[in-house]
Design a protein around this motif. Structure first.
Motif, PDB file in Angstrom:
ATOM      1  N   ALA A 258       0.830  -1.205   0.000  1.00 28.94           N
ATOM      2  CA  ALA A 258       0.000   0.000   0.000  1.00 28.94           C
ATOM      3  C   ALA A 258       0.864   1.255   0.000  1.00 28.94           C
ATOM      4  CB  ALA A 258      -0.933  -0.004   1.211  1.00 28.94           C
ATOM      5  N   THR A 259       1.881   1.255   0.865  1.00 32.06           N
ATOM      6  CA  THR A 259       2.815   2.390   0.882  1.00 32.06           C
ATOM      7  C   THR A 259       3.558   2.501  -0.440  1.00 32.06           C
ATOM      8  OG1 THR A 259       3.094   2.182   3.276  1.00 32.06           O
ATOM      9  CG2 THR A 259       4.795   3.382   2.065  1.00 32.06           C
ATOM     10  N   GLY A 260       4.002   1.353  -0.955  1.00 32.82           N
ATOM     11  CA  GLY A 260       4.719   1.369  -2.227  1.00 32.82           C
ATOM     12  C   GLY A 260       3.882   1.935  -3.357  1.00 32.82           C
ATOM     13  N   TYR A 261       2.598   1.594  -3.386  1.00 32.45           N
ATOM     14  CA  TYR A 261       1.739   2.104  -4.452  1.00 32.45           C
ATOM     15  C   TYR A 261       1.566   3.616  -4.345  1.00 32.45           C
ATOM     16  CZ  TYR A 261      -2.310   2.698  -7.484  1.00 32.45           C
ATOM     17  OH  TYR A 261      -3.149   3.113  -8.474  1.00 32.45           O
ATOM     18  N   ALA A 262       1.341   4.107  -3.126  1.00 29.26           N
ATOM     19  CA  ALA A 262       1.172   5.550  -2.945  1.00 29.26           C
ATOM     20  C   ALA A 262       2.433   6.303  -3.381  1.00 29.26           C
ATOM     21  CB  ALA A 262       0.835   5.860  -1.488  1.00 29.26           C
ATOM     22  N   VAL A 263       3.594   5.782  -3.010  1.00 32.48           N
ATOM     23  CA  VAL A 263       4.845   6.442  -3.397  1.00 32.48           C
ATOM     24  C   VAL A 263       5.061   6.339  -4.906  1.00 32.48           C
ATOM     25  CG1 VAL A 263       7.346   6.459  -3.081  1.00 32.48           C
ATOM     26  CG2 VAL A 263       5.849   6.027  -1.129  1.00 32.48           C
ATOM     27  N   LEU A 264       4.742   5.178  -5.477  1.00 36.15           N
ATOM     28  CA  LEU A 264       4.894   5.016  -6.927  1.00 36.15           C
ATOM     29  C   LEU A 264       3.996   5.986  -7.698  1.00 36.15           C
ATOM     30  CD1 LEU A 264       5.104   1.130  -7.296  1.00 36.15           C
ATOM     31  CD2 LEU A 264       6.849   2.766  -7.994  1.00 36.15           C
ATOM     32  N   ALA A 265       2.806   6.253  -7.161  1.00 39.23           N
ATOM     33  CA  ALA A 265       1.922   7.215  -7.836  1.00 39.23           C
ATOM     34  C   ALA A 265       2.560   8.594  -7.887  1.00 39.23           C
ATOM     35  CB  ALA A 265       0.570   7.271  -7.112  1.00 39.23           C
ATOM     36  N   HIS A 266       3.264   8.982  -6.818  1.00 36.58           N
ATOM     37  CA  HIS A 266       3.956  10.271  -6.812  1.00 36.58           C
ATOM     38  C   HIS A 266       5.180  10.239  -7.726  1.00 36.58           C
ATOM     39  CE1 HIS A 266       1.451  10.728  -3.233  1.00 36.58           C
ATOM     40  NE2 HIS A 266       1.677  12.009  -3.290  1.00 36.58           N
ATOM     41  N   VAL A 267       5.865   9.105  -7.764  1.00 29.87           N
ATOM     42  CA  VAL A 267       7.009   8.984  -8.674  1.00 29.87           C
ATOM     43  C   VAL A 267       6.538   9.068 -10.124  1.00 29.87           C
ATOM     44  CG1 VAL A 267       8.812   7.422  -9.486  1.00 29.87           C
ATOM     45  CG2 VAL A 267       8.407   7.691  -7.036  1.00 29.87           C
ATOM     46  N   ALA A 268       5.389   8.461 -10.419  1.00 23.67           N
ATOM     47  CA  ALA A 268       4.854   8.523 -11.780  1.00 23.67           C
ATOM     48  C   ALA A 268       4.566   9.964 -12.185  1.00 23.67           C
ATOM     49  CB  ALA A 268       3.584   7.679 -11.879  1.00 23.67           C
ATOM     50  N   LEU A 269       4.056  10.759 -11.243  1.00 25.36           N
ATOM     51  CA  LEU A 269       3.811  12.172 -11.527  1.00 25.36           C
ATOM     52  C   LEU A 269       5.120  12.910 -11.813  1.00 25.36           C
ATOM     53  CD1 LEU A 269       1.920  14.649 -11.604  1.00 25.36           C
ATOM     54  CD2 LEU A 269       2.244  14.843  -9.127  1.00 25.36           C
ATOM     55  N   LEU A 270       6.144  12.648 -10.997  1.00 28.45           N
ATOM     56  CA  LEU A 270       7.443  13.298 -11.215  1.00 28.45           C
ATOM     57  C   LEU A 270       8.104  12.809 -12.495  1.00 28.45           C
ATOM     58  CD1 LEU A 270       8.828  13.197  -7.554  1.00 28.45           C
ATOM     59  CD2 LEU A 270       7.799  15.138  -8.746  1.00 28.45           C
ATOM     60  N   ALA A 271       7.943  11.514 -12.793  1.00 31.34           N
ATOM     61  CA  ALA A 271       8.555  10.965 -14.008  1.00 31.34           C
ATOM     62  C   ALA A 271       7.929  11.566 -15.260  1.00 31.34           C
ATOM     63  CB  ALA A 271       8.410   9.446 -14.029  1.00 31.34           C
ATOM     64  N   ALA A 272       6.645  11.873 -15.183  1.00 27.00           N
ATOM     65  CA  ALA A 272       5.995  12.504 -16.335  1.00 27.00           C
ATOM     66  C   ALA A 272       6.478  13.936 -16.532  1.00 27.00           C
ATOM     67  CB  ALA A 272       4.476  12.480 -16.152  1.00 27.00           C
ATOM     68  N   ARG A 273       6.824  14.625 -15.429  1.00 27.82           N
ATOM     69  CA  ARG A 273       7.305  16.006 -15.521  1.00 27.82           C
ATOM     70  C   ARG A 273       8.786  16.076 -15.886  1.00 27.82           C
ATOM     71  NH1 ARG A 273       4.341  20.135 -13.019  1.00 27.82           N
ATOM     72  NH2 ARG A 273       6.282  21.225 -12.509  1.00 27.82           N
ATOM     73  N   ALA A 274       9.575  15.156 -15.336  1.00 29.02           N
ATOM     74  CA  ALA A 274      11.027  15.198 -15.576  1.00 29.02           C
ATOM     75  C   ALA A 274      11.547  13.768 -15.720  1.00 29.02           C
ATOM     76  CB  ALA A 274      11.740  15.913 -14.427  1.00 29.02           C
ATOM     77  N   PRO A 275      11.280  13.110 -16.849  1.00 26.11           N
ATOM     78  CA  PRO A 275      11.695  11.703 -17.010  1.00 26.11           C
ATOM     79  C   PRO A 275      13.198  11.495 -16.945  1.00 26.11           C
ATOM     80  CG  PRO A 275      10.924  12.638 -19.093  1.00 26.11           C
ATOM     81  CD  PRO A 275      10.585  13.630 -18.037  1.00 26.11           C
TER      82      PRO A 275
END
Length: 923
Positions: A291-308
């Motif tokens: 659950a924690t991993g998914y929440a953090v991955l969702a934020h990483v996905a947002l950052l990866a879309a902005r600065a891959p």
């Protein structure tokens, strides 16, 4: 003995025995009885009849017994408000008990009992405990202020408790009290108003004293602070640096948000911050808590879309592990697709190809193929990526093959120059991948699109689609619509071979029950009948590259989600305004010269006369309750006569139009944004082309002879009217269609479509033809029969000119809305981005946009899943009104438009204006 004995089955007469035990003078026996009551309450039994007996147990020195009784009171006070008053004296007495635990317990329990009669008794104990010498009591009392604020804001304001809490925020020495004060003031005033230098620095200096929960509140305050300069930014980053290494994931994400938002105005520093937060986020992803991993991955996905580029060197950190849940694997594959570049594309695609071989969970294999398709769109020049998609077509897994075709279609839409190479490699596999052999409708529609769009590269393209045309009734609407377009495109490229296919799909399409398919078939039919060259230009234009797909979030939505970092917005991939109701309803005030109690709307264009947002009360609410409650009373009017003035029941999904609207425009559609631009294709169906005299012209006789033969074999349609004289450029189209002889023998499929009986539709003589009554409704006979005698000249339709300074009171609007018939209805599918844009800024962005077209707002707002908007326009000169109701369902993403008009001749022009205006707001 353990407490599990209290949940065991008891004999009959349980309530009576519990009453006897509760009245016992033996304290241990009384405590046992209360435990039994709490156990029965926990498993769902109704023990409210014991309320007086349990309340009598409050007078005790036993802290455990008192806690149990308070728990019972919190649960049943709402159902027994009169009996709950019995406990008030005990609460007040306990709030002055020498034991600070009992004082805090009394205040907490009184705040949890949401009964108005008890609220007024809570104020005095609460004011007293706010000044208590024990910090535990003070922090409990501070949260009690927030509970009372949610029940009755006026009580809190009049007693000065909020001022007391604000003072404690700056002066109290206990960290727990400060944290609660910060949370309360944030809830009441908003974090932006609290983000000032002195308070922030005082809290940061004591940051280590706070609990993890309190640190998150302080870090949220820091993220909302606006530094005075670059030096202050660095000071704040140094102060928060240690929080990035915290053990609590919530603290790490809160610190990450502060780092990101504080440096937005400093690009170079922001880039360094992205590098700095990468390692803490990777550490959180590696934890075993999914659950924690998914929440953090969702934020990483947002950052990866902005600065891959930040994560492209760490792609291995996002490889799927065997024990990862499916939702984590899916998100990791999305991140891998986002960070793919020419440096790591080979490794990422190779890893995803391994996932695509997962025969145990085909859904994950499909996600892997989708990720490879996204990479192909991002890195088209990478060798091997497109070849991997072609290899997936031979995988043998239905879901993998289906997704590979969908991704191939998107790839060709983005890069049409690759068509010749890709389609030539597809050629050998097309026979094995015949459309009728594909199980999923999306895959069949994708393959039909490829065959129709690039049929010149596929030798037997028309014959691949014939099985689908023969099985027309069994296909889903997207496949039927794609088949119509593909058949017409193939006919323009290869007329002799595609003629039979075109005849079959058109004969089925014009009697199709799906509105979009039906309208599309009529559009194609009429274009081919009236102007071949124009039809080819519209239906078969050069394929342009698609820069962005509608499913992708717009940059505005992405920026809004980034501003709400470390919240559910990131997980849901939608701004909070789309799923959180902060204000139930709102309306816009009219000009200053009208009474605010009865005036809604705003100054056109949102200029100086634009009213501010008003809070809605029941006296001025034009909007009904979405659950069907009666309409609110309009101020200054009689409730009985106005309670049902506006019919705000959300209409069902239907394209029918009331009979009363026959005099007006009644085109309907569910075809998405296209119909919002003026009713979709309905306008073409309702306006038959005028007969034109035959004008012979050199180079066009072949096409002129071709089309009558082509359509004369379609039963019930008759011979076409002679087309108008085309321009010289049409000679090529004439040559394309000419010289083919009698195409009637090539169109065996034209008469094969079964006739669909329509209520009230008269059959043609001898029963020949298909859907004769339906075709009569659309006046198709005028296309083929000899030109009738000239009809009497129609009266001139006035041109639409809306009054920019129109003003209509709510009472007039409601009277008109109730009396006028419906002139136009339509329903349209919206994208998630459009829904978010509609709700953004409390709907004011949308209403201000519409006002630019002089379409004024009378009321707007709503609660999920329904938003409602009411607009009006006034024709200059005649002052006739056009009224609009727009109902948007957020759960189905359907927008229902209803137009009523005093002058129905203006409705088609108004619908066209509305469509153009709405398209300007489309996301």
């Amino acid at each position: 003995m353990s407490d599990s004995k209290y949940f065991s089955t008891t004999k009959k007469g349980e309530i009576h025995e519990l009453k006897e035990e509760l009245r016992s003078l033996d304290r241990p026996k009384k405590k046992e009885a209360v435990k039994k009551v709490i156990a029965a309450m926990t498993v769902g039994k109704d023990v409210s009849m014991l309320f007086p007996d349990v309340v009598n147990c409050m007078q005790t020195e036993d802290l455990e017994l008192k806690k149990l009784v308070y728990l019972y009171l919190i649960n049943y006070a709402k159902t027994q408000p009169d009996l709950a008053i019995m406990a008030v004296n005990t609460f007040v007495k306990d709030s002055q008990d020498p034991n600070p635990l009992i004082r805090a317990l009394a205040v907490r329990t009184m705040g949890c009992i949401r009964v108005d009669k008890i609220t007024e008794y809570l104020c005095d104990p609460l004011e007293r405990t706010l000044k208590d010498e024990d910090p535990y009591v003070r922090k409990t009392a501070v949260m009690g202020v927030l509970k009372i604020y949610h029940i009755d804001q006026a009580v809190v304001a009049n007693t000065g408790m909020l001022e007391r809490v604000r003072h404690m925020l700056y002066t109290d020495q206990d960290a727990n009290v400060l944290a609660n004060c910060l949370v309360v003031m944030t809830q009441v005033e908003g974090v932006e108003k609290l983000a000032e230098r002195n308070l922030l620095y005082a809290l940061l200096n004591r940051l280590k004293e706070f609990s993890d929960w309190a640190q998150c509140a302080v870090l949220e305050l820091a993220a909302s602070y606006t530094p005075s300069g670059e030096a202050e930014v660095y000071d704040l980053l140094n102060a928060l640096e240690e929080r990035l290494g915290a053990a609590n994931s919530a603290v790490v994400l809160a610190a990450t948000k502060a780092f990101l938002l504080l440096t937005l105005a400093l690009p170079a520093t922001h880039q360094q911050v992205l590098e700095r937060i990468k390692e803490p986020l990777k550490s959180l992803i590696g934890r075993d808590d999914p659950a924690t991993g998914y929440a953090v991955l969702a934020h990483v996905a947002l950052l990866a879309a902005r600065a891959p580029i930040i994560f492209e060197g760490d792609h291995t950190a996002f490889y799927c592990r065997t024990h990862d849940p499916s939702y984590v694997k899916k998100l990791k594959m999305e991140i891998l697709a986002s960070i793919a570049s020419s440096m790591n594309v080979y490794d990422i695609v190779s890893e995803l190809s391994e996932y695509a071989r997962d025969v145990v969970t085909p859904s994950m294999a499909r996600e892997a193929v989708r990720a490879v398709g996204r990479i192909a769109l991002q890195v088209p020049d990478a060798s091997g990526v497109v070849e991997r998609l072609l290899i997936f077509l031979d995988s043998g897994c239905d879901q993998v093959v289906a997704e590979a075709l969908v991704q191939m279609k998107d790839l060709l839409r983005r890069y049409p120059d690759m068509a010749e190479v890709v389609v030539s490699q597809l050629g050998g596999a097309l026979h094995d991948l015949s459309p009728e052999a594909l199980a999923e409708a999306d895959a069949r529609a994708a393959l039909v699109w490829i065959v129709g769009q690039f049929g010149q590269h596929i030798p037997d393209a028309p014959y691949l689609l014939e099985p689908l045309a023969e099985g027309w009734p069994a296909e889903e609407a997207p496949v039927r619509a794609a088949l119509l377009t593909a058949a017409v495109q193939l006919f323009f490229r290869r007329p002799p071979e595609a003629a039979k296919l075109l005849g079959t799909v058109l004969s089925h399409g014009v009697v199709d029950t799906h509105q979009d398919v039906h309208d599309r078939a009529l559009l194609y039919y009429r274009l081919l009948r009236t102007h071949v060259a124009e039809g080819e230009r519209l239906i078969n234009p050069p394929l342009l590259a698609v820069a962005a797909f509608a499913e992708e979030l717009s940059q505005e939505v992405k920026d809004a989600i980034f501003q709400e970092f470390n919240s559910l917005s990131v997980v849901y991939q939608a701004p909070a305004s789309t799923f959180v109701d902060r204000v139930a309803y709102h309306s816009l005030a009219l000009a200053d010269d009208e009474e605010p109690a009865t005036a809604f709307g705003h100054h056109p264009g949102g200029g100086e006369g634009a009213g501010d947002l008003l809070a809605i009360d029941n006296a001025t609410n034009l909007l009904d309750d979405v659950d069907g409650a009666p309409a609110a009373t309009i101020a200054g009017t009689d409730n009985a006569s106005h309670s049902d003035l506006l019919d705000l029941v959300v209409p069902s999904v239907s394209s029918s139009v009331p009979a009363a609207a026959a005099a007006g425009s009644t085109s309907t559609s569910a075809a998405g944004a296209g119909s919002l631009l003026g009713g979709g294709w309905g306008g073409l169906a309702s306006t038959p082309p005028a007969p034109a005299a035959a004008v012979p012209q050199a180079g066009t006789s072949a096409a002129g002879g071709m089309l009558p033969d082509f359509f004369s074999d379609m039963p019930g349609l008759g011979a076409p009217a002679a087309p108008a004289a085309p321009a010289p450029a049409v000679a090529a189209a004439g040559g394309l269609l000419g010289g083919l002889g009698d195409l009637g023998s090539l169109m065996g499929g034209f008469g094969a479509a079964p006739a669909l009986p329509l209520p009230g539709a008269a059959a043609h003589a001898g029963g020949a033809g298909f859907g004769g009554g339906l075709l009569d409704d659309f006046d198709l006979g005028s296309l083929g029969a000899p030109a009738p005698a000239p009809a009497p000249a129609r009266p001139a339709v006035p041109e639409l000119h809306l009054n920019p300074s129109a003003r209509v009171s709510p009472a007039v609007f409601q009277d008109k809305w109730k009396s006028l018939p419906v002139a136009h209805t339509q329903q349209d599918a919206l994208t998630p981005a459009t829904l978010a844009a509609l709700a953004a800024n409390a709907h004011k962005d949308f209403t201000a946009h519409v006002a630019q077209a002089y379409i004024q707002t009378i009321a707007s707002g709503g609660q999920q899943p329904t938003y409602k908007y009411y607009f009006y326009g006034q024709q200059s000169g005649s002052n006739s009104l056009l009224l609009v109701e727009l109902v948007v369902r957020t759960d189905t993403r359907i927008a229902s438009l209803t137009v009523k008009a005093e002058e129905t001749a203006l409705v088609p022009q108004f619908v066209e204006l509305w469509g153009a205006c709405f398209m300007g707001f489309w996301r």
